[in-house]
Design a protein around this motif. Sequence first.
Motif, PDB file in Angstrom:
ATOM      1  N   LEU A 156       0.818  -1.224   0.000  1.00  0.00           N
ATOM      2  CA  LEU A 156       0.000   0.000   0.000  1.00  0.00           C
ATOM      3  C   LEU A 156       0.844   1.264   0.000  1.00  0.00           C
ATOM      4  O   LEU A 156       0.352   2.347  -0.288  1.00  0.00           O
ATOM      5  N   MET A 241       0.236  13.853  -4.258  1.00  0.00           N
ATOM      6  CA  MET A 241      -0.738  12.751  -4.229  1.00  0.00           C
ATOM      7  C   MET A 241      -1.074  12.338  -2.796  1.00  0.00           C
ATOM      8  O   MET A 241      -2.057  11.673  -2.546  1.00  0.00           O
ATOM      9  N   VAL A 243       0.469  10.140  -1.283  1.00  0.00           N
ATOM     10  CA  VAL A 243       0.741   8.698  -1.229  1.00  0.00           C
ATOM     11  C   VAL A 243       2.055   8.427  -1.959  1.00  0.00           C
ATOM     12  O   VAL A 243       2.292   8.970  -3.030  1.00  0.00           O
TER      13      VAL A 243
ATOM     14  N   ILE B  78      -6.078   0.297 -12.077  1.00  0.00           N
ATOM     15  CA  ILE B  78      -5.212  -0.882 -12.131  1.00  0.00           C
ATOM     16  C   ILE B  78      -3.913  -0.528 -12.853  1.00  0.00           C
ATOM     17  O   ILE B  78      -2.843  -1.016 -12.520  1.00  0.00           O
ATOM     18  N   VAL B  81      -2.243   5.031 -10.821  1.00  0.00           N
ATOM     19  CA  VAL B  81      -2.800   5.673  -9.623  1.00  0.00           C
ATOM     20  C   VAL B  81      -3.121   7.153  -9.894  1.00  0.00           C
ATOM     21  O   VAL B  81      -4.194   7.635  -9.494  1.00  0.00           O
ATOM     22  N   PRO B  82      -2.235   7.905 -10.585  1.00  0.00           N
ATOM     23  CA  PRO B  82      -2.591   9.308 -10.872  1.00  0.00           C
ATOM     24  C   PRO B  82      -3.891   9.436 -11.676  1.00  0.00           C
ATOM     25  O   PRO B  82      -4.676  10.349 -11.437  1.00  0.00           O
ATOM     26  N   THR B  85      -6.787   9.437  -9.267  1.00  0.00           N
ATOM     27  CA  THR B  85      -7.020  10.675  -8.509  1.00  0.00           C
ATOM     28  C   THR B  85      -7.563  11.776  -9.426  1.00  0.00           C
ATOM     29  O   THR B  85      -8.398  12.570  -9.007  1.00  0.00           O
ATOM     30  N   ARG B 105      -8.389  -0.935  -6.399  1.00  0.00           N
ATOM     31  CA  ARG B 105      -6.991  -1.170  -6.025  1.00  0.00           C
ATOM     32  C   ARG B 105      -6.658  -0.328  -4.785  1.00  0.00           C
ATOM     33  O   ARG B 105      -6.764   0.904  -4.809  1.00  0.00           O
ATOM     34  N   SER B 106      -6.214  -0.992  -3.723  1.00  0.00           N
ATOM     35  CA  SER B 106      -6.082  -0.313  -2.432  1.00  0.00           C
ATOM     36  C   SER B 106      -5.180   0.920  -2.494  1.00  0.00           C
ATOM     37  O   SER B 106      -5.514   1.965  -1.928  1.00  0.00           O
ATOM     38  N   GLU B 107      -4.029   0.805  -3.178  1.00  0.00           N
ATOM     39  CA  GLU B 107      -3.114   1.951  -3.248  1.00  0.00           C
ATOM     40  C   GLU B 107      -3.808   3.142  -3.913  1.00  0.00           C
ATOM     41  O   GLU B 107      -3.667   4.286  -3.467  1.00  0.00           O
ATOM     42  N   LEU B 110      -6.542   4.604  -1.565  1.00  0.00           N
ATOM     43  CA  LEU B 110      -5.953   5.468  -0.529  1.00  0.00           C
ATOM     44  C   LEU B 110      -5.709   6.873  -1.084  1.00  0.00           C
ATOM     45  O   LEU B 110      -5.958   7.868  -0.401  1.00  0.00           O
ATOM     46  N   ALA B 111      -5.223   6.946  -2.315  1.00  0.00           N
ATOM     47  CA  ALA B 111      -4.985   8.264  -2.924  1.00  0.00           C
ATOM     48  C   ALA B 111      -6.310   8.955  -3.240  1.00  0.00           C
ATOM     49  O   ALA B 111      -6.444  10.166  -3.036  1.00  0.00           O
ATOM     50  N   GLU B 114      -7.941  10.567  -0.221  1.00  0.00           N
ATOM     51  CA  GLU B 114      -7.414  11.892   0.137  1.00  0.00           C
ATOM     52  C   GLU B 114      -8.141  13.002  -0.637  1.00  0.00           C
ATOM     53  O   GLU B 114      -8.487  14.036  -0.065  1.00  0.00           O
ATOM     54  N   ALA B 130      -8.119  -2.974   2.152  1.00  0.00           N
ATOM     55  CA  ALA B 130      -6.997  -2.593   3.028  1.00  0.00           C
ATOM     56  C   ALA B 130      -7.487  -1.943   4.325  1.00  0.00           C
ATOM     57  O   ALA B 130      -8.282  -0.993   4.298  1.00  0.00           O
ATOM     58  N   LYS B 132      -6.007  -0.019   6.267  1.00  0.00           N
ATOM     59  CA  LYS B 132      -5.519   1.357   6.432  1.00  0.00           C
ATOM     60  C   LYS B 132      -6.608   2.396   6.146  1.00  0.00           C
ATOM     61  O   LYS B 132      -6.652   3.462   6.769  1.00  0.00           O
TER      62      LYS B 132
END
Lengths: 349, 408
Positions: A156, A241, A243, B78, B81-82, B85, B105-107, B110-111, B114, B130, B132
């Motif tokens: 993560l 980000m 992250v 997948i 990540v950017p 967001t 997707r957990s990562e 998380l973003a 935010e 996740a 978290k």
Amino acid sequence: MKGLLALPQWLWAQLRHEVLVLPSRSFVFFAALLLLVLPLFYDDPYVLRIITMTAIFAIFAASWDLLAGFTGQVNFGHALFFGVGAYTSALLSHHLGWIPWITVPLGAVLSMATGFLVGIPCLRLRGSYLSLATLAFPLILTGMLFAFPDFSGGELGISGLKRLVVSTVGNYYVAVLPMLILCFGIWKIGDSNTGLIFHAIREDEVACRASGINTTRYKLLAFALSGLFAGLSGALYAHFMRVAGPSALEVALSFQVVIWGIFGGIATIYGPVLAVFLLYPLTEILANFDMFKEIRLLIFAVIVLLVLLFMPQGLTPWIRDKIELVCPRCKNRNVFTRHQCRLCGAELR
Amino acid sequence: MSRKLLLPAVAAIGLVFSQAVWSQNIKFAILGPMAFVQGENHWAGAEMARDEINKAGGISVGGKKHMVEILKIDTNEIQSVPDATNAIERAITRDKADFLIGGFRSEAVLAMQEVAMDNKKLFLGVGAAASKLGINVEQNYERYKYWFRASPTKDVDLAKTLFAVMGSVAQQIRTDLKKEVPKVAIVAEKTAWTEGLIKAAQANLPKMKMEVVGLWQPSAVATDVTAELSAIKRAEADIVFTIISGPLGIVLGRQMGELQLPAVAWGINVEAQKDGFWQATAGKGNYVSTLDTYAEVESTPKTIPFVKAFKARFKKSPIYTAATYDAIFSLKQVIEQTGTIDAEKLIPAIEKMEYVGTGAIVTYDKRHDLNWAVGKTSGIAVEWQDGEKVPFWPPQTKGMKPFKLPKH
């Protein structure tokens, strides 16, 4: 009074004689100006976010061009430096509670050191062997991060990072200002004596060594400088980000920067930067249209392929050759409408 | 009024009217990787909820009816990540979504969390497990209170379910095969997310009176595991505990059949949740079992009608990300109860809410995670038996069928 007027006069003279005389430089100047004033009259958070991300990736792309384009050390694992910058800043912030204004530069410095260290084993390798070896480094770091999940956040990553500034406009300037300064700085490095040696190493390393140049030192310098700038972009990315995760080290990111570099035109610095400013927002723009949503990545791929097919040197050299002419005598560039060189007066065609 | 003025006037009135109607819609942004099966199910579940609610007249907010509008937001999470967001920012600031639902997707989630929290938008997670995400709520309630995990249960609770079912399978082996200490072989794909579960299995299974005969970690994209399975056969394992999310699940199922391994496979095998698993294993995936969310059993009174309607409409079974359906209906419940779409007023109501969904009975804990309970939020377990995906756990749920062991 005279002294006060001297600076604006000098600036205006520079602008008139060095920038506005060439379309390419004028474009860069006005584009930079537009980026600086944009939030004053257009503060759409979504658009500012896209430009912020674009600016961060532009630094990353320029850093790749310095190493791969100028020095010929084609790096297929450039995400390593990006990831080192992102993770260093994130881990220092997370574990020690340091503010991002301290951790971001430290991330860049550690990434520079990583560039130096990675450069050492790469000195023995050339061409495709070098590229394949560099591909392995981000994978190794990812494996190390996964081996210590309690420290690194594992799959993560580290989340909930603080931003450098709170506001959207503030974050925009935190990315855009360094982008403008660093890209100009990288371009100046490429244009300097050091840049000339980088060029020489790329063209013929043996001849360069025969001329008494310590190519080992310069190659390590290229790795370190490239690492510094890529690391800074990674650290800025992590705090924007909020992250820093394994995606910052993904193979896809390493290849993305290669695409930007080749699309824009290697060994130009402004080429990869322009490529990022065209390609990164492109998929976002397409996502705003229902008819393109599903096929936006396909459209992206087709555009890249077409450009590479018809402009093998990249987009910016192709455009530049259309709008500017090189003087056959002094090799300086002139706007295509001129018949005589602006500097030596030679016939241009 | 002259004819020249009539047309613009009508057009203006029409525009104003359409704006008024448009603004009455409640917008739910459905966030997911739309090119992948997870995103497809996010969207399919949401479409069903929208159509059912709008057919019944919409959502009542303080006595006024509002139609449901769903926005398809492809996060591409997948791959990037950017992108995820950017997509959620677009949904909030451009598309003016009232609620955010989805993520996988957990990562990336998380973003995205935010961005949603920056904008103080209610975000109901449907897909990421996740812990978290919920820990953030506990550690900084004021910032993260807008996050709720609607589905699935958090990763730690998924492990609880795995071991609960494992206990049940082991008990059947003890009874039917007269083996007091069943032997377990752990097969986990070589990826980071499996590490925690491997450690938990190695620690817990001996306490549950099972013997761990070994750990095998083939690549997540391995196309041949006969060497591993031969070793497992020699170790006389009764259970192959699988922790697999990728195509390895098909390879394992097929080759277990080819080797006629006298063991059942139980654990996480995402491929075995899909309808096409039997065909993909060339009919050799017998006795492969996995965690799942939906089957035609009475997990709740709404499960069977939902699964039947989903299958009828989309010609396939729903996977767990189709719980966007429940997320929208649960929001409808609290909106109608509070008479507002104001997130600040909805949060206390959601925290106290009990919502009977299609796959779970939803109540939230202080981390805004689902409260885990067998038969309420634990999900179900299914086993492939002669070409059919047969639900067998929790046994008290109406419609469950017996778990079968291979012939010895």
